[in-house]
Design a protein around this motif. Sequence first.
Motif, short mmCIF file in Angstrom:
data_model
loop_
_atom_site.label_atom_id
_atom_site.label_comp_id
_atom_site.label_asym_id
_atom_site.label_seq_id
_atom_site.Cartn_x
_atom_site.Cartn_y
_atom_site.Cartn_z
N ASP A 56 57.18 57.38 9.06
CA ASP A 56 57.80 58.67 8.75
C ASP A 56 58.45 59.29 9.99
OD1 ASP A 56 56.97 59.04 5.90
OD2 ASP A 56 54.99 58.76 6.82
N TYR A 57 57.79 59.11 11.14
CA TYR A 57 58.30 59.71 12.38
C TYR A 57 57.97 58.82 13.58
CZ TYR A 57 58.64 63.94 9.55
OH TYR A 57 58.95 64.84 8.56
N HIS A 58 58.67 59.09 14.69
CA HIS A 58 58.41 58.41 15.96
C HIS A 58 58.18 59.46 17.04
CE1 HIS A 58 59.74 54.43 14.50
NE2 HIS A 58 60.61 55.14 13.78
N ALA A 59 57.13 59.28 17.83
CA ALA A 59 56.83 60.17 18.96
C ALA A 59 57.01 59.37 20.24
CB ALA A 59 55.40 60.70 18.85
N ILE A 60 57.79 59.90 21.17
CA ILE A 60 58.17 59.13 22.36
C ILE A 60 57.69 59.80 23.65
CG2 ILE A 60 60.09 58.02 23.58
CD1 ILE A 60 60.05 57.25 20.62
N THR A 61 57.12 58.98 24.54
CA THR A 61 56.95 59.38 25.93
C THR A 61 57.42 58.21 26.79
OG1 THR A 61 55.44 60.33 27.59
CG2 THR A 61 54.53 58.63 26.13
N MET A 62 57.74 58.46 28.05
CA MET A 62 58.35 57.38 28.84
C MET A 62 58.09 57.52 30.34
SD MET A 62 62.37 58.58 28.80
CE MET A 62 62.43 59.07 27.08
N THR A 63 58.18 56.37 31.02
CA THR A 63 58.23 56.33 32.49
C THR A 63 59.31 55.35 32.96
OG1 THR A 63 56.51 54.62 32.53
CG2 THR A 63 55.79 56.91 32.82
N ALA A 314 42.90 49.62 22.08
CA ALA A 314 43.42 50.92 22.54
C ALA A 314 43.76 50.94 24.02
CB ALA A 314 42.42 52.03 22.23
N ILE A 315 43.14 50.02 24.80
CA ILE A 315 43.37 50.00 26.25
C ILE A 315 44.86 49.83 26.55
CG2 ILE A 315 42.96 48.70 28.38
CD1 ILE A 315 40.19 48.01 27.30
N ASN A 316 45.37 50.69 27.42
CA ASN A 316 46.78 50.72 27.85
C ASN A 316 47.69 51.41 26.85
OD1 ASN A 316 46.87 49.74 30.44
ND2 ASN A 316 48.28 48.10 29.97
N CYS A 317 47.16 51.72 25.66
CA CYS A 317 47.97 52.39 24.63
C CYS A 317 47.54 53.85 24.47
CB CYS A 317 47.83 51.67 23.29
SG CYS A 317 48.56 50.02 23.29
N GLU A 318 46.85 54.39 25.46
CA GLU A 318 46.32 55.76 25.37
C GLU A 318 47.42 56.79 25.14
OE1 GLU A 318 43.65 53.19 27.81
OE2 GLU A 318 45.78 53.67 27.90
N ALA A 319 48.51 56.68 25.89
CA ALA A 319 49.60 57.66 25.75
C ALA A 319 50.32 57.50 24.42
CB ALA A 319 50.59 57.52 26.91
N ALA A 320 50.48 56.26 23.97
CA ALA A 320 51.13 56.00 22.68
C ALA A 320 50.29 56.58 21.53
CB ALA A 320 51.34 54.51 22.48
N ILE A 321 48.99 56.40 21.60
CA ILE A 321 48.08 56.96 20.59
C ILE A 321 48.12 58.49 20.66
CG2 ILE A 321 45.63 57.24 19.97
CD1 ILE A 321 45.26 54.29 20.98
N SER A 322 48.10 59.02 21.87
CA SER A 322 48.07 60.47 22.07
C SER A 322 49.32 61.15 21.52
CB SER A 322 47.91 60.81 23.55
OG SER A 322 46.67 60.34 24.04
N VAL A 323 50.51 60.61 21.81
CA VAL A 323 51.73 61.27 21.33
C VAL A 323 51.84 61.23 19.81
CG1 VAL A 323 53.19 61.19 23.39
CG2 VAL A 323 53.16 59.23 21.85
N ALA A 324 51.36 60.14 19.21
CA ALA A 324 51.37 60.05 17.74
C ALA A 324 50.46 61.12 17.14
CB ALA A 324 50.94 58.66 17.29
N LYS A 325 49.27 61.28 17.69
CA LYS A 325 48.32 62.27 17.18
C LYS A 325 48.81 63.69 17.46
CE LYS A 325 44.13 59.44 17.15
NZ LYS A 325 43.65 59.76 15.79
N LEU A 326 49.40 63.90 18.62
CA LEU A 326 49.92 65.23 18.96
C LEU A 326 51.10 65.61 18.05
CD1 LEU A 326 49.80 65.00 22.87
CD2 LEU A 326 48.41 66.53 21.45
N LEU A 327 51.96 64.63 17.75
CA LEU A 327 53.08 64.92 16.86
C LEU A 327 52.58 65.26 15.45
CD1 LEU A 327 56.09 65.18 16.30
CD2 LEU A 327 56.17 62.71 15.87
N ASN A 328 51.56 64.56 14.99
CA ASN A 328 50.98 64.86 13.68
C ASN A 328 50.49 66.31 13.62
OD1 ASN A 328 49.95 64.09 11.01
ND2 ASN A 328 47.93 64.29 11.94
N SER A 329 49.79 66.75 14.66
CA SER A 329 49.31 68.14 14.73
C SER A 329 50.47 69.12 14.81
CB SER A 329 48.39 68.32 15.95
OG SER A 329 47.27 67.50 15.86
N PHE A 330 51.48 68.78 15.60
CA PHE A 330 52.66 69.63 15.77
C PHE A 330 53.38 69.84 14.43
CE2 PHE A 330 57.32 69.68 16.55
CZ PHE A 330 57.42 70.87 17.26
N LEU A 331 53.56 68.76 13.66
CA LEU A 331 54.26 68.85 12.38
C LEU A 331 53.42 69.61 11.34
CD1 LEU A 331 55.74 65.23 12.21
CD2 LEU A 331 56.99 67.35 12.67
#
Length: 338
Positions: A56-63, A314-331
């Motif tokens: 349904d949606y994509h949440a992005i963070t980057m380095t 989940a190891i190394n995917c902490e930020a990817a998991i976090s942005v998805a969960k944060l976007l869900n709360s935001f929406l």
Amino acid sequence: MEIIGWDIGGAHIKVSKINFSKEKTITKQLYCPVWMNINNLNKSILKIKKQLGRSDYHAITMTAELSDIFKNRNKGTKKIINILCEILSEKKTFFYSNAKPFLKKKEALKKTNNINSMNWHATANFISDFYPNCILVDIGSSTTDIIPIKKKRVIAKGTNDYKRLLFNELIYFGVIRTPITAIEKKKNLIYENFANLGDIYRVLNKLPKKIDLGPSQDNKSKSKNDSARRIARIFGKDYKKNDFNKWKKVALQIEKKQKKILKDNINKIKKKNFSSSIPIIGAGVGEFLIRNIYSKNNYFTFYSKLKSIKKINAINCEAAISVAKLLNSFLKNKRSKF
């Protein structure tokens, strides 16, 4: 509701697809050397999109914007924003910001400083709901984030890499791609890229193969013996199989030095921001280093708060998991206002 969280790094892409109604999480990691060719990013995003299917949606963070293929971070961020919106659909794509917390493409292109290198902030923002007063320590393949959280707020003094380095909130070492000479400072060393810390932790059997994705420094195997051979070169020695235990001892000494540097920096952050004892939260592929430093009474992991996924996934995917969960709360919050 299904959301895919993306953490676009300069060497790896980490992705988490979360089905919030079924409480199911899938993660993927892909070695993607953006600095070598920008087309690596396009191909990797397309590959992952195909593997994970619709959302349904994509949440992005980057380095990845700091990769030297880009003239500067601002241009790098804009290029990555445009690539993602073209491949994933602009309407469905949100970019994590340390100020808003999510921006759509038009605003994101204007506020790149709030977007670039903010994956640490997303992880801290997510974990603050569970540990309102703590220090989050996230050790990746090449960097370590030390993030103070007080009263559910990320109170890091630095908002970019330069300031975070200045305030000891970012240490440029991890447990895979970092040169050994970043930790071992002896004068009688060969300061060449013959080996890295990945070799140290392969010799010590602490790196899960699932996460150790990039090539070795000599493009040879990642076996314990080949890792020990690369370490020996840094010390000007030729390796013999009978010498493995000798180099294992060297690896243990280097691990001990890295843990001391880590603990000293965590204590600096703790002293500056807290007057009483607070929990340390460990995350990242190098979480094992933090776990070895702190007692169980005051130490917890990022993974202890994840119900729908095993730690190894989940190891190394902490930020990817976090942005998805944060976007869900935001929406959810956005919908509740209408």
